[in-house]
Design an enzyme around this catalytic site. Sequence first.
Site: not given
Ligand code: TYM
Length: 338
Positions: A117, A200, A203
């Site tokens: 990032k 990947k 968003k």
């Molecule tokens: P975030 O918001 O980027 O994504 C949320 C969840 O979606 C999954 N994900 C995907 N899975 C499969 N293929 C993809 N292309 C894909 N894009 C996103 C992510 O793996 C995630 O599970 N840091 C985390 C948010 C967070 C969190 C937490 C998660 C903050 N605190 C505590 C679990 C526990 C994040 O940025 O996810």
Amino acid sequence: MTQTTFTPRVFSGIKPSGGLTLGNYLGAIKRFVGMQGQMETIYCVVDMHAITVWQDPKELANMTREVAAGYLAAGLDPSQSILFNQSQVSAHAELGWIFNCVARVGWMNRMTQFKDKAGSNAEKVSLGLYAYPALMAADILLYHATHVPVGEDQKQHVELTRDIASKFNHDFKTEFFPLTTPVIEGPAMRIMNLRDGTKKMSKSGESDMERINMTDDADTIAKKFKKAKTDPAPLPETVEGLSDRPEARNLVEIYAALNDMTAEAVIAEYPGAGWGTFKPALADLAVAKLAPISEEMARFMADPAEIDRILGAGAVKARAIAEPILRQTYDIVGLLRS
Ligand code: TYM
């Protein structure tokens, strides 16, 4: 150190930065719904994480509601799961600070997502973006969560959470925090971009054609799958034949995850099929599964006060678990409470 037994409890979260994608749905939300009822489940809209990069204040509240609407539309039930947004439970930020003092700079430097990032701009990104995995550890450990369903891209952060828990327990000679298990299983742990199977689905990609948004209508979903990039060869006869074909593998895995089957079973159903057969079948399946969710999301979004009420009620329940754990943490650390 032998591990104390912790009550099984699920925690996971999604950032409200940009709209929800099919990756968020298959890698996270659909699986959150599947775990509901099996153990205690806590799902968060992690708005404090979103602001590690600039968010328009007017948009942030709406995006927070949109992620909540996605949870609800996909089947999360506020009477079975705790649903809330992170900033309404200040204990996240407080435990996050303590973990900033436990995590080592060397550990943070190894986080591949930060490197991706920040890119060549690492001097200019926020300190929050760098410290983010310590806040994520706080999100999880504030509830003594034992299981964290996430997609493949979050694996390293959950492993760091275990390292933070271990170091805390070791430094303070306690077994206070559990060593959380990342739950990364099933065919959709890394959904790829529809125009480039080596990236990947996210968003923030440049073109809307690269991703399926959870708010896309039926026609848009069908059009995006029909235009998805593929190689010219038909589907293989066995799943091994997908190994060097990222776009083909991605479409098969999406089909599998949407239809609750394995990639092997999809290939067994469509051995040697051409794209002219498989893509329309995938588009039909995706529309059948996703269009009702996007319609339901729109219905929830039409009543923002109701979403706010649900998140507020969830925050009350979340605080009831989080605050005693934070207080005990303060006591362990020796922070004076009068
Ligand atoms: P975030 O918001 O980027 O994504 C949320 C969840 O979606 C999954 N994900 C995907 N899975 C499969 N293929 C993809 N292309 C894909 N894009 C996103 C992510 O793996 C995630 O599970 N840091 C985390 C948010 C967070 C969190 C937490 C998660 C903050 N605190 C505590 C679990 C526990 C994040 O940025 O996810």
